[in-house]
Design a protein around this motif. Structure first.
Motif, PDB file in Angstrom:
ATOM      1  N   ILE A  92       5.557  66.581  21.133  1.00  0.00           N
ATOM      2  CA  ILE A  92       5.590  65.470  22.082  1.00  0.00           C
ATOM      3  C   ILE A  92       4.662  64.341  21.621  1.00  0.00           C
ATOM      4  O   ILE A  92       5.001  63.158  21.705  1.00  0.00           O
ATOM      5  CB  ILE A  92       5.198  65.955  23.489  1.00  0.00           C
ATOM      6  N   GLU A  93       3.476  64.707  21.132  1.00  0.00           N
ATOM      7  CA  GLU A  93       2.544  63.698  20.632  1.00  0.00           C
ATOM      8  C   GLU A  93       3.143  62.928  19.461  1.00  0.00           C
ATOM      9  O   GLU A  93       3.000  61.701  19.363  1.00  0.00           O
ATOM     10  CB  GLU A  93       1.233  64.354  20.224  1.00  0.00           C
ATOM     11  N   GLU A  94       3.829  63.637  18.570  1.00  0.00           N
ATOM     12  CA  GLU A  94       4.468  62.967  17.430  1.00  0.00           C
ATOM     13  C   GLU A  94       5.556  62.013  17.895  1.00  0.00           C
ATOM     14  O   GLU A  94       5.698  60.906  17.367  1.00  0.00           O
ATOM     15  CB  GLU A  94       5.050  64.011  16.483  1.00  0.00           C
ATOM     16  N   GLN A  95       6.312  62.422  18.908  1.00  0.00           N
ATOM     17  CA  GLN A  95       7.354  61.552  19.448  1.00  0.00           C
ATOM     18  C   GLN A  95       6.752  60.299  20.096  1.00  0.00           C
ATOM     19  O   GLN A  95       7.277  59.185  19.939  1.00  0.00           O
ATOM     20  CB  GLN A  95       8.205  62.306  20.469  1.00  0.00           C
ATOM     21  N   CYS A  96       5.643  60.506  20.813  1.00  0.00           N
ATOM     22  CA  CYS A  96       4.972  59.360  21.443  1.00  0.00           C
ATOM     23  C   CYS A  96       4.483  58.371  20.397  1.00  0.00           C
ATOM     24  O   CYS A  96       4.634  57.152  20.548  1.00  0.00           O
ATOM     25  CB  CYS A  96       3.808  59.838  22.309  1.00  0.00           C
ATOM     26  N   GLN A  97       3.898  58.874  19.321  1.00  0.00           N
ATOM     27  CA  GLN A  97       3.412  58.011  18.246  1.00  0.00           C
ATOM     28  C   GLN A  97       4.572  57.278  17.578  1.00  0.00           C
ATOM     29  O   GLN A  97       4.468  56.101  17.236  1.00  0.00           O
ATOM     30  CB  GLN A  97       2.635  58.829  17.223  1.00  0.00           C
ATOM     31  N   LEU A  98       5.689  57.978  17.403  1.00  0.00           N
ATOM     32  CA  LEU A  98       6.866  57.354  16.805  1.00  0.00           C
ATOM     33  C   LEU A  98       7.399  56.234  17.687  1.00  0.00           C
ATOM     34  O   LEU A  98       7.714  55.140  17.200  1.00  0.00           O
ATOM     35  CB  LEU A  98       7.948  58.418  16.576  1.00  0.00           C
ATOM     36  N   ARG A 128       7.632  52.206  16.951  1.00  0.00           N
ATOM     37  CA  ARG A 128       8.882  51.448  17.085  1.00  0.00           C
ATOM     38  C   ARG A 128       8.709  50.265  18.026  1.00  0.00           C
ATOM     39  O   ARG A 128       9.242  49.182  17.774  1.00  0.00           O
ATOM     40  CB  ARG A 128       9.990  52.365  17.589  1.00  0.00           C
ATOM     41  N   ALA A 129       7.975  50.462  19.122  1.00  0.00           N
ATOM     42  CA  ALA A 129       7.751  49.369  20.074  1.00  0.00           C
ATOM     43  C   ALA A 129       6.958  48.245  19.426  1.00  0.00           C
ATOM     44  O   ALA A 129       7.267  47.053  19.612  1.00  0.00           O
ATOM     45  CB  ALA A 129       7.012  49.897  21.307  1.00  0.00           C
ATOM     46  N   GLU A 130       5.939  48.597  18.651  1.00  0.00           N
ATOM     47  CA  GLU A 130       5.147  47.570  17.967  1.00  0.00           C
ATOM     48  C   GLU A 130       5.986  46.818  16.942  1.00  0.00           C
ATOM     49  O   GLU A 130       5.870  45.599  16.812  1.00  0.00           O
ATOM     50  CB  GLU A 130       3.936  48.221  17.295  1.00  0.00           C
ATOM     51  N   ALA A 131       6.832  47.547  16.219  1.00  0.00           N
ATOM     52  CA  ALA A 131       7.704  46.895  15.239  1.00  0.00           C
ATOM     53  C   ALA A 131       8.695  45.963  15.923  1.00  0.00           C
ATOM     54  O   ALA A 131       8.968  44.851  15.441  1.00  0.00           O
ATOM     55  CB  ALA A 131       8.449  47.957  14.419  1.00  0.00           C
ATOM     56  N   ALA A 132       9.242  46.396  17.072  1.00  0.00           N
ATOM     57  CA  ALA A 132      10.186  45.554  17.807  1.00  0.00           C
ATOM     58  C   ALA A 132       9.502  44.296  18.336  1.00  0.00           C
ATOM     59  O   ALA A 132      10.080  43.206  18.315  1.00  0.00           O
ATOM     60  CB  ALA A 132      10.790  46.347  18.970  1.00  0.00           C
ATOM     61  N   GLU A 133       8.244  44.442  18.776  1.00  0.00           N
ATOM     62  CA  GLU A 133       7.504  43.276  19.275  1.00  0.00           C
ATOM     63  C   GLU A 133       7.232  42.292  18.153  1.00  0.00           C
ATOM     64  O   GLU A 133       7.372  41.078  18.337  1.00  0.00           O
ATOM     65  CB  GLU A 133       6.192  43.736  19.902  1.00  0.00           C
ATOM     66  N   ARG A 134       6.871  42.812  16.971  1.00  0.00           N
ATOM     67  CA  ARG A 134       6.653  41.922  15.829  1.00  0.00           C
ATOM     68  C   ARG A 134       7.932  41.185  15.453  1.00  0.00           C
ATOM     69  O   ARG A 134       7.924  39.985  15.175  1.00  0.00           O
ATOM     70  CB  ARG A 134       6.135  42.723  14.629  1.00  0.00           C
ATOM     71  N   MET A 135       9.039  41.918  15.454  1.00  0.00           N
ATOM     72  CA  MET A 135      10.321  41.315  15.109  1.00  0.00           C
ATOM     73  C   MET A 135      10.705  40.245  16.120  1.00  0.00           C
ATOM     74  O   MET A 135      11.212  39.172  15.752  1.00  0.00           O
ATOM     75  CB  MET A 135      11.412  42.390  15.040  1.00  0.00           C
TER      76      MET A 135
END
Length: 269
Positions: free
Chosen positions: A24-30, A34-41
């Motif tokens: 679950i922790e790995e999924q949260c980090q993933l 992804r959210a940070e990458a989408a915000e940058r984009m």
């Protein structure tokens, strides 16, 4: 039987539970990545679109102004060309507001903190809105006591704030109305105010003025939209505050403060 603590329970938990928590922790980090990458984009996309849009608008503005040079003040088509230049100016500012709003939301808006006298800032903001004032027409009065200290600010950003508030006041002030721009000492700050003789804003709508996402059906007198959110972000980035005082039928006054840097060198009259 003695009750086991949470730590004891964790130590004796089946290995499967620990593996599940790790998964679950790995999924949260993933997902966070992804959210940070989408915000940058998104920021990059908004910046690119705004840049391209402003390039195209500059062609329209230059062409319209060249045409106006060949048309008399009261000639045919003059008013239409003036309307085109005003509309392109507004779209250009909206494109900049989109970029600024993204920076404010991400906490990356940068402002300078040089020492600047207040009067030239007020004069520049009034100069920017002068063409629209002449068309309506309206009266703009500047009130500036001699003891207003210089402020620690990004000069162009504060000009932007005042011009935005003036533009909003002009939009809702009827022809022949009056707008008063004032700056005065307020403790360790300089306090600015823009007052109008427009329709005013009801108390229940005032908290919505500076929201990032305005309600889909804004009432009369509220219409600053995204510009209000940007204005608030700029003021707060300087360490100031912004608010409005208004009553229906009695006009509105927008206030904001900016930290002062010392006593003014102006001589008192």
């Amino acid at each position: 039987m003695p009750r086991r603590s949470k730590a004891d329970a964790d130590r004796h938990a089946p290995r499967g539970d620990a593996a599940e928590r790790e998964r679950i922790e790995e999924q949260c980090q993933l997902l966070e990545g992804r959210a940070e990458a989408a915000e940058r984009m998104l920021r990059e996309t908004v910046s690119t679109i705004s840049h391209d849009l402003r390039n195209s608008l500059s062609v329209i503005v230059v062409s319209a102004r060249m045409l106006m040079r060949s048309i008399p003040q009261d000639g045919p088509g003059r008013r239409q060309l003036e309307a085109i230049t005003r509309a392109t100016d507004e779209i250009n500012q909206l494109a900049q507001d989109l970029i600024d709003a993204m920076s404010i939301e991400s906490g990356s808006l940068k402002v300078g903190k040089g020492a600047h006298e207040v009067e030239p800032i007020l004069d520049r903001a009034i100069e920017l809105v002068a063409p629209t004032v002449a068309l309506k027409p309206l009266e703009i009065t500047k009130e500036l006591p001699h003891d207003v200290p210089p402020i620690a600010c990004d000069r162009e950003r504060i000009v932007q704030v005042i011009a935005t508030l003036l533009g909003n006041a002009m939009r809702f002030t009827p022809k022949g109305g009056r707008i008063t721009v004032r700056a005065e000492p307020a403790g360790t700050d300089a306090r600015f105010s823009i007052s109008d003789t427009g329709p005013g804003i009801s108390p229940d709508q005032q908290p919505l003025l500076f929201a990032r996402h305005a309600p889909p059906r804004r009432p009369l007198g509220q219409g600053m939209g995204l510009a209000a959110f940007v204005t608030k972000g700029i003021v707060e980035a300087h360490g100031g505050t912004i608010w409005v005082e208004s009553s229906p039928g009695q006009g509105s006054t927008f206030f904001f403060t900016i930290p002062a840097v010392g006593l003014s060198v102006r001589a008192t009259s």
